[in-house]
Design an enzyme around this catalytic site. Sequence first.
Site: not given
Ligand code: PGA
Length: 258
Positions: A99, A171
């Site tokens: 992540h 992401e």
């Molecule tokens: P968020 O986070 O939906 O709060 O933007 C997404 C993530 O970090 O997977």
Amino acid sequence: MGRARMTWIGTSWKMNKTLAEARAFADGLVAARGAFDGVTAFVIPAHTAIAAVRERLPPDVPVLIGAQNAHWAPAGAYTGEVSMGMVADAGATLVEIGHSERREHFGETDDTVALKVEAAVAAGLTPLLCVGEPGAVRAAGREIDWVAGQVTRGLSRLAAGDLHEVVVAYEPVWAIGERGREPVTYEIAPVMETLSTGFGVRAVLYGGSVNRRNAAALLDVPGIDGLFVGRAAWDVADFLALVRIAAAGRHVGRPDAR
Ligand code: PGA
């Protein structure tokens, strides 16, 4: 056309929720046990709550549990870490790897990500490999190369036959969290096309500022198999609303039941 595919809806709680809060969320899932038709749902608690959530969910509630991170070594002198085997033992079947918050704050690199992806598969866990470009890379128009490179390097230690064990979450860093900006679907469509056609992985999810308002449109982007959600799913009612949007889209919005 092959078998109808499931739509994935998952949330990572990041560094949130006490045991009591985690159990209350699990109880909400149990109460909604009929809502998951056609949806592969997952929740990713902090390590401290994995076992509590596992114990709270009976086997007929089809919600997978994940871990937010685990080390690649099977055991050893790694103070503060937990192994893939340990999170599996606690009840996780998925493990989030790479992540952007781990890459930014905890020194994760494509090399450690690749070691973790390999270790996850060896432990029988589904790696949830997170990739995404920072805003400056997007501004320079280099997002496809950046993301494809992260995936290539993240998968580099796997045998070809194991690629289908992996779920990739795209992401973009500029879309994640409080300071993030919601994407417009055309901004992410080319990346999704690259990820869904180029790597032979099991599923490709989108994450970053997903919410109830934008979920249906995001699920309609070709190549997206599901959504990975932070803030907008930390309340169980909100998580279930997203599950329902995904379940409904299988029948009305997307006749191929992707
Ligand atoms: P968020 O986070 O939906 O709060 O933007 C997404 C993530 O970090 O997977």
